[in-house]
Design an enzyme around this catalytic site. Structure first.
Site, PDB file in Angstrom:
ATOM      1  N   ARG A 130       0.827  -1.206   0.000  1.00 54.20           N
ATOM      2  CA  ARG A 130       0.000   0.000   0.000  1.00 54.20           C
ATOM      3  C   ARG A 130       0.863   1.258   0.000  1.00 54.20           C
ATOM      4  O   ARG A 130       0.488   2.276  -0.605  1.00 54.20           O
ATOM      5  CB  ARG A 130      -0.963  -0.006   1.197  1.00 54.20           C
ATOM      6  CG  ARG A 130      -2.028   1.069   1.108  1.00 54.20           C
ATOM      7  CD  ARG A 130      -3.129   0.842   2.123  1.00 54.20           C
ATOM      8  NE  ARG A 130      -4.043  -0.206   1.731  1.00 54.20           N
ATOM      9  CZ  ARG A 130      -5.139  -0.027   0.998  1.00 54.20           C
ATOM     10  NH1 ARG A 130      -5.423   1.185   0.536  1.00 54.20           N
ATOM     11  NH2 ARG A 130      -5.930  -1.022   0.712  1.00 54.20           N
TER      12      ARG A 130
ATOM     13  N   GLU B 260      -9.832   5.607   6.555  1.00 55.41           N
ATOM     14  CA  GLU B 260      -8.403   5.907   6.459  1.00 55.41           C
ATOM     15  C   GLU B 260      -8.039   7.153   5.659  1.00 55.41           C
ATOM     16  O   GLU B 260      -7.122   7.894   6.061  1.00 55.41           O
ATOM     17  CB  GLU B 260      -7.677   4.697   5.852  1.00 55.41           C
ATOM     18  CG  GLU B 260      -7.704   3.484   6.741  1.00 55.41           C
ATOM     19  CD  GLU B 260      -7.233   2.237   6.015  1.00 55.41           C
ATOM     20  OE1 GLU B 260      -6.435   1.492   6.598  1.00 55.41           O
ATOM     21  OE2 GLU B 260      -7.669   2.015   4.874  1.00 55.41           O
TER      22      GLU B 260
END
Length: 458
Positions: free
Chosen positions: A5, A392
């Site tokens: 990520r 997030e």
């Protein structure tokens, strides 16, 4: 997954025509730690933003202008080959600059700094583009169980874990809307593998997305079974029955009022052999303007004002989403400006308590804190009721604090005749701020310009 990520998010919202990212996982002699809120995304994104800051400095160009010139557009491709099908960053950027009075405040900050030698202010605006999906493709699935009782009440079990983010509330709203009943008639069964087996973690900002779709699937199955009965009752009685009346009649006619729903995110996958693919179902966008004030003699920093405009699609619950944005931003403030793990040379942890490890407190919340949801009138994404995950992405909005601190430091360095700061490690703690503001004291301690590291004193 953390490294992956981070690699995915180095580009942030910018179109990099030539970018190759290589990741290495390293073992250290320190205790292992787990990932938290962003799962590598913040670490990757701050690299890209630091590059933009350095480029702006080298080009002697306002950072906000350099950023705007390099935004992605619809049709752009990421460095891993995914095409951008919906790009909202330009609209968010222009709307936020207008609503925050950015250009006027830029002049005010410059005027303030011109008349102040040791107290400086910084102003910065930064964007966010965050990929929404688990990067491990198999994890993008969810199931749910829905029961309609004979009195018209509804019981919902889903695979999401309620941790204060409001997932139960959102699932109640999804079920109530799908079944056409009032939310007061819907009840949540606490998450358990006895009702929903093989659930995925409540992570990657996907909990409402995938579990909402599973709940919706189960509700629609029940609606299809009830539809012939409701049609028959309407024809017989000349009016539509209430949901409770229809549920009772379905029970008498031996119609199954329970359903298991399932959802898997479509059209995603990554080929790690070629380094290309479509790992994300969609992207969430946002931007933040932060203004800070720095005491150049102590390194003390205060966030004076923050304006946030964030994309959550068609919000399932605006109050919950705004709360998530506010909380994520404050946690990001801790990541980029306050919280630092400092290890002694003998291997012990120096920052082992609240006197040395600084988490965000009430005093760190911006004095003026403004949060708004971006209203997008275009084609919605293929998610539950067109909503987007919100857990997030807003954490990275706090990058604007880090870049605003750099702006304030560079004003101080300009007054001292020093070159602009090219490197400022995160977190931008008071120690780093103080020693980056060049003067005779900092030179005496570091033996030169910008040679300070916290680790050198441990």
């Amino acid at each position: 997954p953390v490294l992956e990520r981070a690699m995915f998010h180095i580009d942030n919202a910018y179109d990099w025509p030539n970018l190759r990212v290589t990741g290495h996982i390293c073992k250290t002699n320190q205790p292992s730690n787990t990932a938290f809120r962003g799962f590598g995304g913040p670490q990757g994104m701050i690299v890209g933003e630091a590059v933009m800051e350095a480029l702006a400095s080298k080009l002697d160009m306002p950072p906000d202008q350099l950023r705007a010139k390099n935004f992605m557009t619809v049709g752009s491709k990421t460095h891993y080959g995914q095409e951008i099908e919906q790009c909202l960053v330009q609209g968010i950027w222009s709307d936020l600059k207008a609503s925050s009075d950015y250009d006027q405040r830029r002049k005010q900050v410059d005027d303030f700094n011109a008349g102040s030698r040791f107290v400086k202010r910084g102003l910065s605006i930064t964007p966010v583009k965050f990929g929404m999906s688990f990067t491990a493709t198999f994890m993008n699935q969810a199931n749910a169980l829905v029961h309609v009782e004979v009195d018209g009440s509804v019981r919902v079990a889903h695979g999401g874990t309620e941790m204060g983010q409001g997932i139960h509330t959102k699932m109640v709203q999804v079920a109530a809307t799908a079944l056409g009943v009032d939310a007061s008639q819907v009840f949540i069964a606490e998450t358990s593998t006895a009702t929903c087996a093989n659930t995925m973690p409540s992570a990657a900002s996907m909990t409402a997305d995938i579990n909402g779709q599973a709940v919706y699937d189960a509700c629609k199955q029940i609606c299809m079974r009830m539809a012939p009965v409701i049609e028959d009752m309407t024809a017989t009685n000349g009016k539509s029955p209430t949901f409770a009346e229809a549920a009772l009649e379905c029970h008498f006619r031996r119609v199954d009022l329970s359903a298991h729903g399932f959802y898997k995110t479509p059209d995603i996958g990554m080929d790690w052999e070629t380094g290309s693919g479509r790992p994300f179902h969609y992207f969430a966008f946002g931007a933040a303007v932060s203004e800070v004030q720095v005491d150049c003699l102590t390194g003390d920093m205060r966030v004076l004002r923050t304006d946030i405009l964030h994309d959550v699609g068609k919000s399932l619950n605006p109050i919950l989403d705004i709360g998530q944005i506010e909380g994520a931003y404050i946690q990001g403030l801790g990541l980029f400006a306050l919280e630092e793990m400092i290890w002694m040379k003998n291997g012990s942890l120096f920052s082992a308590g609240p006197s040395t490890y600084k988490i965000p407190s009430f005093n760190d919340v911006p004095v003026d804190f403004r949060v708004a949801l971006y209203s997008h009138k275009g084609q919605p994404v293929r998610t539950i009721y067109g909503s987007k995950g919100v857990g997030e992405p807003p954490l990275m909005l706090a990058v604007s604090v880090y870049t605003a601190i750099r702006d304030a430091i560079n004003s101080s360095r300009k007054d001292a005749g020093a070159p602009a700061l090219l490197r400022l490690d995160t977190p931008a703690t008071c120690e780093r701020i103080r020693m980056s503001c060049v003067d005779d004291i900092s030179k005496a301690v570091t033996g030169g310009d910008n040679g300070f590291t916290v680790e050198s004193f441990c």
